[in-house]
Design a protein around this motif. Structure first.
Motif, PDB file in Angstrom:
ATOM      1  N   GLY A  35       0.771  -1.235  -0.154  1.00  0.00           N
ATOM      2  CA  GLY A  35      -0.411   0.312   0.155  1.00  0.00           C
ATOM      3  C   GLY A  35       1.190   0.840  -0.174  1.00  0.00           C
ATOM      4  O   GLY A  35       0.555   2.052  -0.664  1.00  0.00           O
ATOM      5  N   GLU A  36       2.297   1.441   0.708  1.00  0.00           N
ATOM      6  CA  GLU A  36       2.760   2.064   0.795  1.00  0.00           C
ATOM      7  C   GLU A  36       3.475   2.226  -0.948  1.00  0.00           C
ATOM      8  O   GLU A  36       3.509   4.013  -1.044  1.00  0.00           O
ATOM      9  CB  GLU A  36       3.339   2.084   1.519  1.00  0.00           C
ATOM     10  CG  GLU A  36       3.595   2.314   3.070  1.00  0.00           C
ATOM     11  CD  GLU A  36       4.109   1.652   3.967  1.00  0.00           C
ATOM     12  OE1 GLU A  36       5.552   1.984   4.138  1.00  0.00           O
ATOM     13  OE2 GLU A  36       3.869   1.940   5.997  1.00  0.00           O
ATOM     14  N   LYS A  37       3.610   1.674  -1.047  1.00  0.00           N
ATOM     15  CA  LYS A  37       4.539   1.814  -2.477  1.00  0.00           C
ATOM     16  C   LYS A  37       3.747   2.363  -3.520  1.00  0.00           C
ATOM     17  O   LYS A  37       3.667   2.898  -4.297  1.00  0.00           O
ATOM     18  CB  LYS A  37       5.130   0.405  -3.225  1.00  0.00           C
ATOM     19  CG  LYS A  37       6.062  -0.088  -2.143  1.00  0.00           C
ATOM     20  CD  LYS A  37       7.212   0.573  -2.215  1.00  0.00           C
ATOM     21  CE  LYS A  37       8.411  -0.385  -1.504  1.00  0.00           C
ATOM     22  NZ  LYS A  37       9.594   1.056  -1.243  1.00  0.00           N
ATOM     23  N   VAL A  38       2.206   1.421  -3.801  1.00  0.00           N
ATOM     24  CA  VAL A  38       0.855   2.331  -4.016  1.00  0.00           C
ATOM     25  C   VAL A  38       1.088   4.176  -4.164  1.00  0.00           C
ATOM     26  O   VAL A  38       1.179   4.374  -5.245  1.00  0.00           O
ATOM     27  CB  VAL A  38       0.429   1.499  -4.071  1.00  0.00           C
ATOM     28  CG1 VAL A  38      -0.887   2.294  -5.390  1.00  0.00           C
ATOM     29  CG2 VAL A  38      -0.029   0.238  -4.567  1.00  0.00           C
ATOM     30  N   GLU A  39       0.976   4.278  -2.698  1.00  0.00           N
ATOM     31  CA  GLU A  39       0.441   5.774  -2.883  1.00  0.00           C
ATOM     32  C   GLU A  39       2.237   6.025  -3.272  1.00  0.00           C
ATOM     33  O   GLU A  39       1.805   7.822  -3.870  1.00  0.00           O
ATOM     34  CB  GLU A  39       0.741   5.865  -1.211  1.00  0.00           C
ATOM     35  CG  GLU A  39      -0.772   5.606  -0.118  1.00  0.00           C
ATOM     36  CD  GLU A  39      -0.651   5.525   1.097  1.00  0.00           C
ATOM     37  OE1 GLU A  39       0.792   6.099   1.771  1.00  0.00           O
ATOM     38  OE2 GLU A  39      -1.662   5.305   1.793  1.00  0.00           O
ATOM     39  N   ASP A  40       3.067   6.337  -2.546  1.00  0.00           N
ATOM     40  CA  ASP A  40       4.570   6.749  -3.383  1.00  0.00           C
ATOM     41  C   ASP A  40       3.789   6.470  -4.934  1.00  0.00           C
ATOM     42  O   ASP A  40       4.746   8.005  -5.207  1.00  0.00           O
ATOM     43  CB  ASP A  40       5.564   5.518  -2.602  1.00  0.00           C
ATOM     44  CG  ASP A  40       5.795   5.983  -1.679  1.00  0.00           C
ATOM     45  OD1 ASP A  40       5.113   6.880  -0.623  1.00  0.00           O
ATOM     46  OD2 ASP A  40       6.903   5.144  -0.722  1.00  0.00           O
ATOM     47  N   ALA A  41       3.916   6.538  -5.595  1.00  0.00           N
ATOM     48  CA  ALA A  41       3.792   5.755  -7.046  1.00  0.00           C
ATOM     49  C   ALA A  41       2.729   6.071  -7.815  1.00  0.00           C
ATOM     50  O   ALA A  41       3.093   7.029  -8.775  1.00  0.00           O
ATOM     51  CB  ALA A  41       3.734   4.013  -7.564  1.00  0.00           C
ATOM     52  N   ALA A  42       1.806   7.465  -6.731  1.00  0.00           N
ATOM     53  CA  ALA A  42       0.761   8.049  -7.531  1.00  0.00           C
ATOM     54  C   ALA A  42       0.915   8.846  -6.607  1.00  0.00           C
ATOM     55  O   ALA A  42       1.179   9.949  -7.328  1.00  0.00           O
ATOM     56  CB  ALA A  42      -0.592   7.267  -5.953  1.00  0.00           C
ATOM     57  N   ASP A  43       1.950   9.685  -6.228  1.00  0.00           N
ATOM     58  CA  ASP A  43       2.476  10.929  -5.671  1.00  0.00           C
ATOM     59  C   ASP A  43       3.603  11.344  -6.336  1.00  0.00           C
ATOM     60  O   ASP A  43       3.477  12.411  -6.868  1.00  0.00           O
ATOM     61  CB  ASP A  43       3.445  11.162  -4.054  1.00  0.00           C
ATOM     62  CG  ASP A  43       1.626  10.708  -3.255  1.00  0.00           C
ATOM     63  OD1 ASP A  43       1.035  10.812  -3.326  1.00  0.00           O
ATOM     64  OD2 ASP A  43       2.537  10.636  -1.827  1.00  0.00           O
ATOM     65  N   ALA A  47      -0.630  11.508 -10.354  1.00  0.00           N
ATOM     66  CA  ALA A  47      -1.889  11.338 -10.040  1.00  0.00           C
ATOM     67  C   ALA A  47      -3.245  11.525  -8.925  1.00  0.00           C
ATOM     68  O   ALA A  47      -4.494  12.751  -9.296  1.00  0.00           O
ATOM     69  CB  ALA A  47      -2.186  10.284 -10.208  1.00  0.00           C
ATOM     70  N   THR A  48      -2.543  12.843  -7.899  1.00  0.00           N
ATOM     71  CA  THR A  48      -3.399  12.551  -6.559  1.00  0.00           C
ATOM     72  C   THR A  48      -2.772  14.120  -6.294  1.00  0.00           C
ATOM     73  O   THR A  48      -1.522  14.174  -6.197  1.00  0.00           O
ATOM     74  CB  THR A  48      -3.392  11.689  -5.721  1.00  0.00           C
ATOM     75  OG1 THR A  48      -1.940  11.536  -5.283  1.00  0.00           O
ATOM     76  CG2 THR A  48      -3.779  10.408  -6.030  1.00  0.00           C
ATOM     77  N   ASP A  49      -3.824  14.638  -5.685  1.00  0.00           N
ATOM     78  CA  ASP A  49      -3.282  16.626  -5.110  1.00  0.00           C
ATOM     79  C   ASP A  49      -3.309  15.767  -3.606  1.00  0.00           C
ATOM     80  O   ASP A  49      -4.489  16.296  -3.335  1.00  0.00           O
ATOM     81  CB  ASP A  49      -4.421  17.444  -5.629  1.00  0.00           C
ATOM     82  CG  ASP A  49      -3.340  18.721  -5.978  1.00  0.00           C
ATOM     83  OD1 ASP A  49      -3.034  19.087  -4.488  1.00  0.00           O
ATOM     84  OD2 ASP A  49      -4.539  19.543  -5.850  1.00  0.00           O
TER      85      ASP A  49
END
Length: 51
Positions: A35-43, A47-49
């Motif tokens: 989950g942390e890796k997915v959040e880092d990739a999204a940041d 894609a996320t603000d």
């Protein structure tokens, strides 16, 4: 003899439960890391603000 059989069954059940707890805890840590890796990739993609 009956008492020894009951004690053996209880100890085998206890060992099984302790093993299961460690397995579930390890799986939870693995899922958290994913989950942390997915959040880092999204940041990184923007894609996320976060604001």
């Amino acid at each position: 003899m009956k008492r020894i059989a009951i004690l053996m069954m209880v100890s085998m059940f206890s060992i099984g439960m302790l093993t299961a707890c460690n397995t579930v805890a390890g799986a939870g840590k693995d899922v958290q890391k994913v989950g942390e890796k997915v959040e880092d990739a999204a940041d990184d993609t923007g894609a996320t603000d976060p604001r």
